[in-house]
Design a protein around this motif. Structure first.
Motif: not given
Length: 243
Positions: A1-7, A29-43
């Motif tokens: 059974m799939a575990e929730s990623l909420e929170g 969409e699955a309810g997580a918070t995501v820190v988006m790491v990239d070098y392209d500040e504008k993107a």
């Protein structure tokens, strides 16, 4: 059974495009918070503006040692903790070894191998203290087969396969799961180096997959019960017949 990623809170490198962006969208969409790491500040700004408050920008240049070293501490200034680290950023070199140069090889190894090892090294104390966590790395089918048409890229991914599978065993006593996803050719910026004719033929023959299909595999890995580790998932285009 799939575990929730909420929170849950995830950090994803190379998150402003390709597999990283597709996985960011899937985790949100699955309810997580995501820190988006990239070098392209504008993107990154464009992405976080579009995706909303649970998408957080983190500008890091992974091939700069100082910037890379600050990544985890800076993330932890923005969020309480890190449940998931997805080391996805990478670059590609195709063709014969003699067709590239030393500086390009150095850049690839810095991003595909060194940055991954450093990021994992930096997050382990935090996850170990909490007694839980997930680390996922984007590898490649090229990390399982001697792909003679891209030996530098393949060599970097073989190194990652060895590293991930060693770390998986080291982290068992700490409650940290370590896994990798190994896609075949994905429609992304990494294919920009492919000869145009090869790219055209691959598209026409159905030998490429979408980034979202790799993101689906990452979600499957992350949503298994804690007593299950998907140590590696190979995701190939059905018509891909080179390996």
């Amino acid at each position: 059974m799939a575990e929730s990623l909420e929170g849950k809170i995830a950090a994803i490198t190379g998150a402003a495009s390709g597999i990283g962006l597709a996985t960011t969208e899937a985790l949100l969409e699955a309810g997580a918070t995501v820190v988006m790491v990239d070098y392209d500040e504008k993107a990154l700004k464009e992405c976080t503006d579009r995706l909303g408050g649970k998408a957080i920008a983190q500008v890091t240049n992974l091939i700069d040692p100082e910037s890379c070293g600050r990544m985890v501490p800076e993330i932890l200034e923005k969020v309480d903790h890190i449940d998931i680290l997805y080391c996805n950023a990478g670059t590609y070199i195709g063709g014969d070894l003699t067709e590239t140069d030393g500086a390009t090889i150095d850049r690839m190894l810095s991003l595909n191998v060194n940055a991954v090892m450093k990021n994992v090294h930096d997050v382990i104390p935090h996850m170990s203290e909490r007694g839980t966590g997930d680390i996922v790395v984007t590898c490649s089918i090229a990390g399982h087969f001697p792909t003679y048409w891209e030996p530098v890229y393949s060599g970097s991914k073989w190194a990652i396969t060895s590293f991930v599978q060693g770390m998986r065993r080291q982290m068992i006593p700490h409650g940290i799961r370590v896994a990798q996803v190994s896609p075949g050719p994905v429609i992304s910026a990494l294919l920009a180096d492919w000869p145009e004719e090869n790219l055209r033929k691959a598209k026409e023959s159905g030998s490429l997959i979408e980034a979202s299909e790799v993101a689906d595999a990452v979600l499957y890995i992350l949503t298994r019960s804690r007593n299950v580790t998907i140590r590696d998932m190979l995701v190939l285009p059905t018509n891909f017949d080179r390996v």
